[in-house]
Design an enzyme around this catalytic site. Structure first.
Site, PDB file in Angstrom:
ATOM      1  N   SER A   9       0.850  -1.196   0.000  1.00  0.00           N
ATOM      2  CA  SER A   9       0.000   0.000   0.000  1.00  0.00           C
ATOM      3  C   SER A   9       0.880   1.238   0.000  1.00  0.00           C
ATOM      4  CB  SER A   9      -0.884   0.016   1.250  1.00  0.00           C
ATOM      5  OG  SER A   9      -1.365   1.339   1.449  1.00  0.00           O
ATOM      6  N   HIS A  34      -1.223  -1.327  -4.204  1.00  0.00           N
ATOM      7  CA  HIS A  34      -2.490  -1.061  -3.521  1.00  0.00           C
ATOM      8  C   HIS A  34      -2.609   0.447  -3.275  1.00  0.00           C
ATOM      9  CE1 HIS A  34      -5.888  -2.279  -0.921  1.00  0.00           C
ATOM     10  NE2 HIS A  34      -5.479  -1.324  -0.084  1.00  0.00           N
ATOM     11  N   ASP A  36      -4.824   3.387  -1.649  1.00  0.00           N
ATOM     12  CA  ASP A  36      -5.854   3.656  -0.646  1.00  0.00           C
ATOM     13  C   ASP A  36      -6.422   5.060  -0.826  1.00  0.00           C
ATOM     14  OD1 ASP A  36      -6.007   1.313   1.054  1.00  0.00           O
ATOM     15  OD2 ASP A  36      -3.927   1.753   1.594  1.00  0.00           O
ATOM     16  N   MET A  38      -9.042   7.856   0.260  1.00  0.00           N
ATOM     17  CA  MET A  38      -9.840   8.210   1.441  1.00  0.00           C
ATOM     18  C   MET A  38     -10.381   9.625   1.301  1.00  0.00           C
ATOM     19  SD  MET A  38      -7.324   6.870   4.420  1.00  0.00           S
ATOM     20  CE  MET A  38      -6.566   5.248   4.353  1.00  0.00           C
ATOM     21  N   HIS A  68      -8.439   0.804  -3.705  1.00  0.00           N
ATOM     22  CA  HIS A  68      -9.319   0.559  -2.556  1.00  0.00           C
ATOM     23  C   HIS A  68     -10.004   1.874  -2.191  1.00  0.00           C
ATOM     24  CE1 HIS A  68      -9.385  -0.609   2.042  1.00  0.00           C
ATOM     25  NE2 HIS A  68     -10.599  -0.501   1.533  1.00  0.00           N
ATOM     26  N   MET A  70     -12.153   4.108  -0.091  1.00  0.00           N
ATOM     27  CA  MET A  70     -12.771   4.329   1.229  1.00  0.00           C
ATOM     28  C   MET A  70     -13.432   5.690   1.168  1.00  0.00           C
ATOM     29  SD  MET A  70      -9.640   2.753   3.435  1.00  0.00           S
ATOM     30  CE  MET A  70      -8.511   2.953   2.076  1.00  0.00           C
ATOM     31  N   MET A 141     -11.079  -6.168   6.058  1.00  0.00           N
ATOM     32  CA  MET A 141     -10.232  -5.229   6.809  1.00  0.00           C
ATOM     33  C   MET A 141      -9.828  -5.860   8.144  1.00  0.00           C
ATOM     34  SD  MET A 141      -9.899  -2.640   4.824  1.00  0.00           S
ATOM     35  CE  MET A 141      -8.818  -1.779   5.974  1.00  0.00           C
ATOM     36  N   GLY A 148      -2.561   3.776   8.198  1.00  0.00           N
ATOM     37  CA  GLY A 148      -1.594   2.689   8.171  1.00  0.00           C
ATOM     38  C   GLY A 148      -1.051   2.426   9.568  1.00  0.00           C
ATOM     39  N   ASP A 179      -6.259  -6.600   4.739  1.00  0.00           N
ATOM     40  CA  ASP A 179      -5.668  -5.259   4.708  1.00  0.00           C
ATOM     41  C   ASP A 179      -5.613  -4.685   6.121  1.00  0.00           C
ATOM     42  OD1 ASP A 179      -4.861  -2.704   4.070  1.00  0.00           O
ATOM     43  OD2 ASP A 179      -6.587  -2.224   2.810  1.00  0.00           O
ATOM     44  N   GLY A 181      -2.235  -4.128   9.239  1.00  0.00           N
ATOM     45  CA  GLY A 181      -1.431  -4.815  10.245  1.00  0.00           C
ATOM     46  C   GLY A 181      -0.725  -6.068   9.761  1.00  0.00           C
TER      47      GLY A 181
HETATM   48  C1  DX5 Z   1      -6.054   1.336   5.917  1.00  0.00           C
HETATM   49  C2  DX5 Z   1      -5.582   1.025   4.522  1.00  0.00           C
HETATM   50  C3  DX5 Z   1      -4.448   0.059   4.474  1.00  0.00           C
HETATM   51  C4  DX5 Z   1      -3.196   0.527   5.138  1.00  0.00           C
HETATM   52  C5  DX5 Z   1      -2.430  -0.672   5.584  1.00  0.00           C
HETATM   53  O1  DX5 Z   1      -7.254   2.016   5.851  1.00  0.00           O
HETATM   54  O2  DX5 Z   1      -6.637   0.464   3.763  1.00  0.00           O
HETATM   55  O3  DX5 Z   1      -4.188  -0.341   3.143  1.00  0.00           O
HETATM   56  O4  DX5 Z   1      -2.392   1.321   4.324  1.00  0.00           O
HETATM   57  O5  DX5 Z   1      -1.313  -0.253   6.282  1.00  0.00           O
HETATM   58  P1  DX5 Z   1      -0.443  -1.198   7.204  1.00  0.00           P
HETATM   59  O6  DX5 Z   1       0.012  -2.352   6.372  1.00  0.00           O
HETATM   60  O7  DX5 Z   1       0.659  -0.314   7.633  1.00  0.00           O
HETATM   61  O8  DX5 Z   1      -1.333  -1.640   8.336  1.00  0.00           O
HETATM   62 ZN    ZN Z   2      -6.328  -0.562   1.672  1.00  0.00          ZN
END
Ligand code: DX5
Ligand code: ZN
Length: 220
Positions: A9, A34, A36, A38, A68, A70, A141, A148, A179, A181
């Protein structure tokens, strides 16, 4: 053995040198990039939108861009992200009415994109039941979406297994992406539960040996 795909990501990449960051993970064996998106409404954070996808596509014509969304009412943006160069688009089941989610997914398919549907941690597996047959990917999720580097939610594993079991009956080729952690210690747990596409932001971009970390996450 299942073929595990790794999707770094870019949320945790250094945006001042995004081209180098993306090149480095592609060279290191990343399967997808990936992205993200938002909007500050569906999640309490704002990231980036259509122009970033456009720029990435221009610089990396062959990359698989796993977008992705959001954002609320994602249907308004499906065409724009397709034109910008998304390979795959994932919407959140919680981000609009079922009717409009169905319309958005149909529009994305008509435009030739692969489609995914994502659920937040509080949404049960059963909510996906009416949708499973038409999807290319389910995104589970394992953090609350928005940021992140949050801790992995182990309590989502039974949900992944339940979805995998239903997909094996109705849509066996559908992927399950996980997705949030994902790190060397949590990746094998998600894989054992049934995930086969792993998003990893901080684990990959926070690591100098990107080829090494991608191999580790893949379980090699
Ligand atoms: C959170 C995102 C993830 C995030 C994952 O809303 O959708 O893709 O970037 O980040 P890590 O891998 O650091 O948890
Ligand atoms: Zn994501």
């Amino acid at each position: 053995m299942t073929n595990i795909k790794i999707a770094p990501s870019i949320l945790t990449a250094d945006f001042t040198k995004l081209d180098e960051e993306i090149q480095s993970v592609l060279d290191a064996g990343a399967d997808y990039i990936h992205v993200d998106v938002m909007d500050g409404q569906f999640v309490p954070n704002i990231s980036f939108g259509v122009p970033i996808v456009e720029s990435i596509r221009r610089a990396f014509p062959e990359a698989f861009l796993d977008v992705h969304l959001m954002i609320v009412q994602p249907g308004h943006f499906v065409e724009a992200f397709c034109k910008a160069g998304a390979s795959h688009i994932t919407l959140h089941l919680e981000s609009d009415t079922p009717e409009r989610i169905a319309e958005a997914l149909a529009a994305a398919r008509d435009l030739g994109m692969r489609t995914g549907l994502s659920i937040k941690p509080a949404t049960p597996a059963e909510a996906l039941e009416p949708w499973l047959e038409g999807l290319d990917m389910v995104l589970v999720m394992t953090v609350e979406p928005g940021f992140g580097a949050q801790p992995f939610m182990f309590d989502q594993m039974p949900k992944i297994s339940a979805i995998r079991a239903r997909l094996d009956q109705v849509n066996p080729s559908c992927d399950i992406e996980v997705d949030g952690g994902i790190k060397p210690d949590t990746a094998p747990i998600a894989i054992r539960a049934g995930a086969n596409v792993l998003v990893a932001g901080s684990a990959v971009f926070g690591h100098d040996d990107r080829a090494g970390i991608i191999r580790t996450l893949r379980g090699e």
